[in-house]
Design a protein around this motif. Structure first.
Motif, PDB file in Angstrom:
ATOM      1  N   LEU A 148      40.735  56.670  35.364  1.00  0.00           N
ATOM      2  CA  LEU A 148      40.975  56.126  36.704  1.00  0.00           C
ATOM      3  C   LEU A 148      39.832  55.199  37.114  1.00  0.00           C
ATOM      4  CD1 LEU A 148      42.642  56.092  39.320  1.00  0.00           C
ATOM      5  CD2 LEU A 148      41.317  58.094  40.076  1.00  0.00           C
ATOM      6  N   PHE A 149      38.618  55.613  36.809  1.00  0.00           N
ATOM      7  CA  PHE A 149      37.422  54.804  37.084  1.00  0.00           C
ATOM      8  C   PHE A 149      37.508  53.471  36.339  1.00  0.00           C
ATOM      9  CE2 PHE A 149      33.204  53.489  35.629  1.00  0.00           C
ATOM     10  CZ  PHE A 149      32.500  53.386  36.817  1.00  0.00           C
ATOM     11  N   ILE A 150      37.920  53.532  35.076  1.00  0.00           N
ATOM     12  CA  ILE A 150      38.063  52.310  34.260  1.00  0.00           C
ATOM     13  C   ILE A 150      39.085  51.358  34.891  1.00  0.00           C
ATOM     14  CG2 ILE A 150      38.884  51.410  32.046  1.00  0.00           C
ATOM     15  CD1 ILE A 150      37.747  53.888  30.713  1.00  0.00           C
ATOM     16  N   GLY A 151      40.221  51.928  35.336  1.00  0.00           N
ATOM     17  CA  GLY A 151      41.274  51.110  35.935  1.00  0.00           C
ATOM     18  C   GLY A 151      40.816  50.393  37.185  1.00  0.00           C
ATOM     19  N   ILE A 152      40.063  51.101  38.045  1.00  0.00           N
ATOM     20  CA  ILE A 152      39.588  50.510  39.307  1.00  0.00           C
ATOM     21  C   ILE A 152      38.650  49.338  39.035  1.00  0.00           C
ATOM     22  CG2 ILE A 152      38.166  50.925  41.359  1.00  0.00           C
ATOM     23  CD1 ILE A 152      39.311  53.794  41.369  1.00  0.00           C
ATOM     24  N   PHE A 153      37.697  49.567  38.143  1.00  0.00           N
ATOM     25  CA  PHE A 153      36.723  48.509  37.874  1.00  0.00           C
ATOM     26  C   PHE A 153      37.323  47.365  37.060  1.00  0.00           C
ATOM     27  CE2 PHE A 153      33.619  51.435  39.477  1.00  0.00           C
ATOM     28  CZ  PHE A 153      32.632  50.612  39.993  1.00  0.00           C
ATOM     29  N   ALA A 154      38.324  47.657  36.253  1.00  0.00           N
ATOM     30  CA  ALA A 154      39.017  46.584  35.537  1.00  0.00           C
ATOM     31  C   ALA A 154      39.733  45.672  36.536  1.00  0.00           C
ATOM     32  CB  ALA A 154      40.010  47.155  34.537  1.00  0.00           C
ATOM     33  N   TYR A 155      40.336  46.292  37.585  1.00  0.00           N
ATOM     34  CA  TYR A 155      41.008  45.510  38.626  1.00  0.00           C
ATOM     35  C   TYR A 155      40.001  44.652  39.398  1.00  0.00           C
ATOM     36  CZ  TYR A 155      43.135  44.481  43.144  1.00  0.00           C
ATOM     37  OH  TYR A 155      43.572  43.848  44.273  1.00  0.00           O
ATOM     38  N   LEU A 156      38.874  45.252  39.785  1.00  0.00           N
ATOM     39  CA  LEU A 156      37.852  44.512  40.530  1.00  0.00           C
ATOM     40  C   LEU A 156      37.283  43.360  39.699  1.00  0.00           C
ATOM     41  CD1 LEU A 156      35.955  47.479  42.228  1.00  0.00           C
ATOM     42  CD2 LEU A 156      37.531  45.864  43.313  1.00  0.00           C
ATOM     43  N   GLN A 157      37.116  43.639  38.401  1.00  0.00           N
ATOM     44  CA  GLN A 157      36.596  42.601  37.507  1.00  0.00           C
ATOM     45  C   GLN A 157      37.580  41.434  37.397  1.00  0.00           C
ATOM     46  OE1 GLN A 157      37.654  42.351  33.811  1.00  0.00           O
ATOM     47  NE2 GLN A 157      36.449  40.471  33.664  1.00  0.00           N
ATOM     48  N   GLU A 158      38.866  41.739  37.259  1.00  0.00           N
ATOM     49  CA  GLU A 158      39.890  40.697  37.175  1.00  0.00           C
ATOM     50  C   GLU A 158      39.978  39.910  38.478  1.00  0.00           C
ATOM     51  OE1 GLU A 158      42.272  39.463  34.940  1.00  0.00           O
ATOM     52  OE2 GLU A 158      40.944  40.386  33.456  1.00  0.00           O
TER      53      GLU A 158
ATOM     54  N   LEU B 261      28.554  41.646  37.531  1.00  0.00           N
ATOM     55  CA  LEU B 261      28.331  43.073  37.760  1.00  0.00           C
ATOM     56  C   LEU B 261      29.569  43.889  37.410  1.00  0.00           C
ATOM     57  CD1 LEU B 261      26.587  45.403  38.887  1.00  0.00           C
ATOM     58  CD2 LEU B 261      27.534  44.877  41.150  1.00  0.00           C
ATOM     59  N   PHE B 262      30.705  43.486  37.956  1.00  0.00           N
ATOM     60  CA  PHE B 262      31.945  44.225  37.666  1.00  0.00           C
ATOM     61  C   PHE B 262      32.352  44.081  36.197  1.00  0.00           C
ATOM     62  CE2 PHE B 262      32.959  43.845  42.370  1.00  0.00           C
ATOM     63  CZ  PHE B 262      32.763  45.199  42.618  1.00  0.00           C
ATOM     64  N   THR B 263      32.041  42.944  35.603  1.00  0.00           N
ATOM     65  CA  THR B 263      32.340  42.752  34.185  1.00  0.00           C
ATOM     66  C   THR B 263      31.519  43.706  33.331  1.00  0.00           C
ATOM     67  OG1 THR B 263      32.868  40.412  34.525  1.00  0.00           O
ATOM     68  CG2 THR B 263      32.338  41.081  32.286  1.00  0.00           C
ATOM     69  N   VAL B 264      30.248  43.870  33.672  1.00  0.00           N
ATOM     70  CA  VAL B 264      29.358  44.786  32.926  1.00  0.00           C
ATOM     71  C   VAL B 264      29.858  46.224  33.041  1.00  0.00           C
ATOM     72  CG1 VAL B 264      27.045  45.794  32.860  1.00  0.00           C
ATOM     73  CG2 VAL B 264      27.318  43.322  33.072  1.00  0.00           C
ATOM     74  N   VAL B 265      30.124  46.640  34.274  1.00  0.00           N
ATOM     75  CA  VAL B 265      30.566  48.028  34.485  1.00  0.00           C
ATOM     76  C   VAL B 265      31.902  48.281  33.786  1.00  0.00           C
ATOM     77  CG1 VAL B 265      31.281  49.725  36.218  1.00  0.00           C
ATOM     78  CG2 VAL B 265      29.342  48.220  36.674  1.00  0.00           C
ATOM     79  N   SER B 266      32.849  47.354  33.936  1.00  0.00           N
ATOM     80  CA  SER B 266      34.162  47.515  33.321  1.00  0.00           C
ATOM     81  C   SER B 266      34.073  47.534  31.805  1.00  0.00           C
ATOM     82  CB  SER B 266      35.088  46.371  33.779  1.00  0.00           C
ATOM     83  OG  SER B 266      36.347  46.464  33.158  1.00  0.00           O
ATOM     84  N   SER B 267      33.260  46.656  31.246  1.00  0.00           N
ATOM     85  CA  SER B 267      33.125  46.571  29.791  1.00  0.00           C
ATOM     86  C   SER B 267      32.465  47.811  29.211  1.00  0.00           C
ATOM     87  CB  SER B 267      32.320  45.317  29.414  1.00  0.00           C
ATOM     88  OG  SER B 267      32.949  44.155  29.894  1.00  0.00           O
ATOM     89  N   LEU B 268      31.395  48.270  29.848  1.00  0.00           N
ATOM     90  CA  LEU B 268      30.689  49.456  29.344  1.00  0.00           C
ATOM     91  C   LEU B 268      31.572  50.699  29.416  1.00  0.00           C
ATOM     92  CD1 LEU B 268      27.096  48.961  30.839  1.00  0.00           C
ATOM     93  CD2 LEU B 268      27.831  48.636  28.474  1.00  0.00           C
ATOM     94  N   SER B 269      32.296  50.828  30.522  1.00  0.00           N
ATOM     95  CA  SER B 269      33.165  51.995  30.665  1.00  0.00           C
ATOM     96  C   SER B 269      34.269  51.995  29.608  1.00  0.00           C
ATOM     97  CB  SER B 269      33.769  52.042  32.075  1.00  0.00           C
ATOM     98  OG  SER B 269      34.559  50.883  32.313  1.00  0.00           O
TER      99      SER B 269
ATOM    100  N   GLU C  14      35.345  35.225  29.140  1.00  0.00           N
ATOM    101  CA  GLU C  14      35.669  36.090  27.993  1.00  0.00           C
ATOM    102  C   GLU C  14      34.443  36.332  27.123  1.00  0.00           C
ATOM    103  OE1 GLU C  14      38.906  34.124  26.072  1.00  0.00           O
ATOM    104  OE2 GLU C  14      40.438  35.134  27.293  1.00  0.00           O
ATOM    105  N   ILE C  15      33.672  35.285  26.918  1.00  0.00           N
ATOM    106  CA  ILE C  15      32.441  35.441  26.120  1.00  0.00           C
ATOM    107  C   ILE C  15      31.483  36.403  26.801  1.00  0.00           C
ATOM    108  CG2 ILE C  15      30.341  34.227  25.397  1.00  0.00           C
ATOM    109  CD1 ILE C  15      32.078  31.834  24.695  1.00  0.00           C
ATOM    110  N   LEU C  16      31.354  36.283  28.129  1.00  0.00           N
ATOM    111  CA  LEU C  16      30.500  37.205  28.883  1.00  0.00           C
ATOM    112  C   LEU C  16      30.977  38.641  28.710  1.00  0.00           C
ATOM    113  CD1 LEU C  16      28.373  37.911  31.061  1.00  0.00           C
ATOM    114  CD2 LEU C  16      30.115  37.390  32.783  1.00  0.00           C
ATOM    115  N   GLN C  17      32.261  38.857  28.921  1.00  0.00           N
ATOM    116  CA  GLN C  17      32.824  40.201  28.838  1.00  0.00           C
ATOM    117  C   GLN C  17      32.705  40.777  27.434  1.00  0.00           C
ATOM    118  OE1 GLN C  17      36.919  40.394  29.991  1.00  0.00           O
ATOM    119  NE2 GLN C  17      37.108  42.592  29.614  1.00  0.00           N
ATOM    120  N   TYR C  18      33.115  40.004  26.441  1.00  0.00           N
ATOM    121  CA  TYR C  18      33.155  40.530  25.075  1.00  0.00           C
ATOM    122  C   TYR C  18      31.780  40.627  24.430  1.00  0.00           C
ATOM    123  CZ  TYR C  18      38.195  40.168  25.465  1.00  0.00           C
ATOM    124  OH  TYR C  18      39.497  40.331  25.868  1.00  0.00           O
ATOM    125  N   THR C  19      30.817  39.854  24.925  1.00  0.00           N
ATOM    126  CA  THR C  19      29.446  40.022  24.441  1.00  0.00           C
ATOM    127  C   THR C  19      28.905  41.383  24.862  1.00  0.00           C
ATOM    128  OG1 THR C  19      29.013  37.640  24.504  1.00  0.00           O
ATOM    129  CG2 THR C  19      27.105  39.083  24.523  1.00  0.00           C
TER     130      THR C  19
END
Length: 570
Positions: free
Chosen positions: A69-79, A26-34, A138-143
């Motif tokens: 800022l939104f991108i940064g928050i979700f990137a942190y949660l995804q990591e 979920l966090f990977t999808v949101v972070s990647s799309l943003s 990585e494949i999940l995120q970059y896909t």
């Protein structure tokens, strides 16, 4: 000996951690799309700047600040979720692999060296992290990034996107070229890592011999040779990965060049705005780089398949022959009939041996080194399954017994005692509960009470790595106490008093011989007539067979093989 399920060890983990996987995805999808939609933000900013819309520029700038800022928050949660996912996976794989190793029978455990097991749990699991778990995420995120970037490019210009797709198709050739090569080289690297771990363990374990015999040059040479072989195997993997990455990067650059030239051409013809060129360039970067990462990760996933298979086989090990559920008993006797056993099928170490060990009796097992005494004991206690003949506890065949419960019936004190790097107390009790009276009784009977009382920290004294802080005699006394405190009805001394002085050995053995109800089998080279007279029977072995059997007096009066052996040894 292996129970193989359809699922590999990683698929099992994914099923067991569905919620964590869901949150991570979920966090990977949101972070990647943003991250992808930055291309649209950049396109809007440039087009507003070109037309000179100051009010629109200010509004877009404020929106961009909050968006980043939104991108940064979700990137942190995804990591954060990704790291937790990897940590849980590594813990699960290590635990299951270790549990599988602990379930192995003695004969299957001995198929690998200790250093190889260490390599499986450390090096192979590390390779699993680097070449499976991280690439998988990585494949999940970059896909997601790739698909979203493709959608953004279609939004900007369908014609340019169609041209880009043809260039993208060329990039899918790369994994097929390098995947198989990477798999073979990764497996070879794993084997070299196991060999290297074995060489290092061997050299460190032989530290005293190396120092005593001036073997420093040999030790360094052996270490260097093994290290070079391991590095060369790793470099072989790295060379393949480098070729894969270089070709993928070349195709990615080609993709971006195609996008830039087409966008520039359409600006000149008036079909798109400068903002679209910026957005398309950003989107194509999001298209090329993710694809580059995906194509670099796919060969890694393929390369680690042999390692996953090995860890799976280790973790799912199940004993096939000894699958009985009956609890063993020793109310009558252990009967052995026409027993044959060989380690390598070339020579029988035990060759047609028959023997009855009656409950409550005391037996001395003697013979020259290599005649099969210790092997016989290991067979009786279920260490090996590939034998001919029968072994029965009372009237139940060994193969029908629950082998885990045989350890509740018998204790074995070996010549080579292993001590954990813990206190003497825990080396005796092995983290089980015993009363103070039981502990004191075991310490006195084993002769441990004297030297322990002289230690400043007593039972809290740390034994050190494999008892490095104790003498050989002290280790064997502790091992005897370890066995006696459990009051098991069947005790085996496999040269169990060889490292103590003669008087202490005599005291320990005579105390054991006087214990009523205890079935005792002692393997010994100590030719003490007074001790031998206390045994019910002496079993003299030669070449895997029982040559003579009877009381000490009977065997001496027979004046045959045992007497010759006794007189010679004495």
């Amino acid at each position: 000996m292996l129970h193989v399920s359809k699922e590999d060890i990683m698929n099992q983990f994914l099923k067991e951690n569905k919620f964590l996987l869901f949150v991570t995805v979920l966090f990977t999808v949101v972070s990647s799309l943003s991250y992808v939609f930055i291309a649209i933000v950049l396109q809007k900013i440039l087009d507003i700047a070109v037309i000179g819309d100051k009010k629109g520029f200010l509004t877009t700038m404020i929106f961009s600040l909050f968006y980043f800022l939104f991108i940064g928050i979700f990137a942190y949660l995804q990591e954060l979720c990704s790291k937790r996912f990897i940590c849980n996976a590594l813990r699960s794989v290590r635990t299951k692999t270790f549990e599988g190793i602990e379930r192995r029978s003695t004969e299957d455990f001995e198929k690998y060296q200790t250093s190889e097991y260490l390599s499986f749990i450390t090096n192979d699991v590390k390779l699993l992290e680097d070449n499976y778990l991280i690439p998988l995420l990585e494949i999940l995120q970059y896909t997601i990034v790739f698909i979203a970037s493709l959608a953004v490019m279609i939004y900007f210009s369908l014609i340019i996107t169609v041209c880009v797709i043809f260039a993208v198709l060329l990039m899918f050739i790369v994994p097929g070229v390098f995947g198989g090569i990477m798999a073979k080289r990764q497996e070879a690297y794993s084997e070299k890592l196991a060999d290297f771990t074995g060489h290092v363990k061997d050299l460190l374990s032989g530290f005293e011999v190396i120092k005593s015999y001036g073997m420093k040059r040999y030790a360094l040479s052996r270490f260097e040779k093994s290290s070079i072989q391991t590095i060369n195997a790793k470099y072989s993997v790295d060379k393949t990965a480098a070729a894969n990455d270089a070709l993928s990067m070349l195709l990615a650059v080609f993709l971006q060049v195609v996008v830039i030239f087409l966008s520039a051409y359409f600006i000149m013809t008036g079909r798109v705005t400068p903002g679209v060129l910026l957005g398309m360039t950003q989107a194509s970067g999001n298209l090329a780089n993710p694809l580059l990462m995906i194509l670099g990760s796919i060969p890694k996933l393929k390369s680690v398949k042999p390692i996953i298979k090995r860890l799976k086989n280790l973790s799912e090990y199940q004993e096939r022959r000894f699958i009985g559920k009956t609890a063993p008993s020793l109310n009558k006797k252990i009967s052995i009939d026409h027993l044959k056993f060989s380690y390598d099928s070339s020579r029988n170490v035990i060759d047609g041996l028959s023997l009855n060990i009656e409950q409550g009796k005391k037996y001395a097992l003697v013979g020259r080194s290599g005649c099969g005494k210790s092997t016989l004991i290991r067979l009786i206690t279920g260490c090996y399954s590939k034998y001919e003949g029968t072994i029965r506890y009372d009237d139940t065949d060994l193969g029908d017994l629950d082998l885990r419960k045989i350890t509740e019936l018998s204790s074995v004190i070996h010549q080579n005692i292993y001590m954990f790097n813990e206190s003497i107390y825990h080396n005796i009790c092995l983290h089980q509960e015993f009363t103070d009276h039981q502990l004191e009784e075991a310490l006195e009977a084993s002769g441990s009470a004297g030297f322990i009382s002289q230690m400043a920290d007593g039972l809290s004294h740390i034994a050190g790595e494999n008892g490095a802080n104790l003498s050989g005699g002290q280790k064997q006394r502790i091992a005897v106490a370890r066995a006696l405190i459990r009051h098991k009805p069947f005790l085996i001394l496999d040269e169990g008093t060889s490292a103590v002085d003669m008087q202490t050995a005599y005291d320990i053995e005579t105390r054991l011989l006087k214990l009523k109800g205890l079935t005792l089998v002692t393997i010994t080279h100590n030719m003490n007539a007074d001790i031998f007279k206390m045994y019910d029977e002496i079993i003299y072995m030669e070449d895997g067979r029982i040559s003579e059997q009877g009381s000490f007096q009977e065997l001496m009066e027979a004046n045959k093989r045992f007497r010759d052996f006794f007189e010679l040894k004495k």
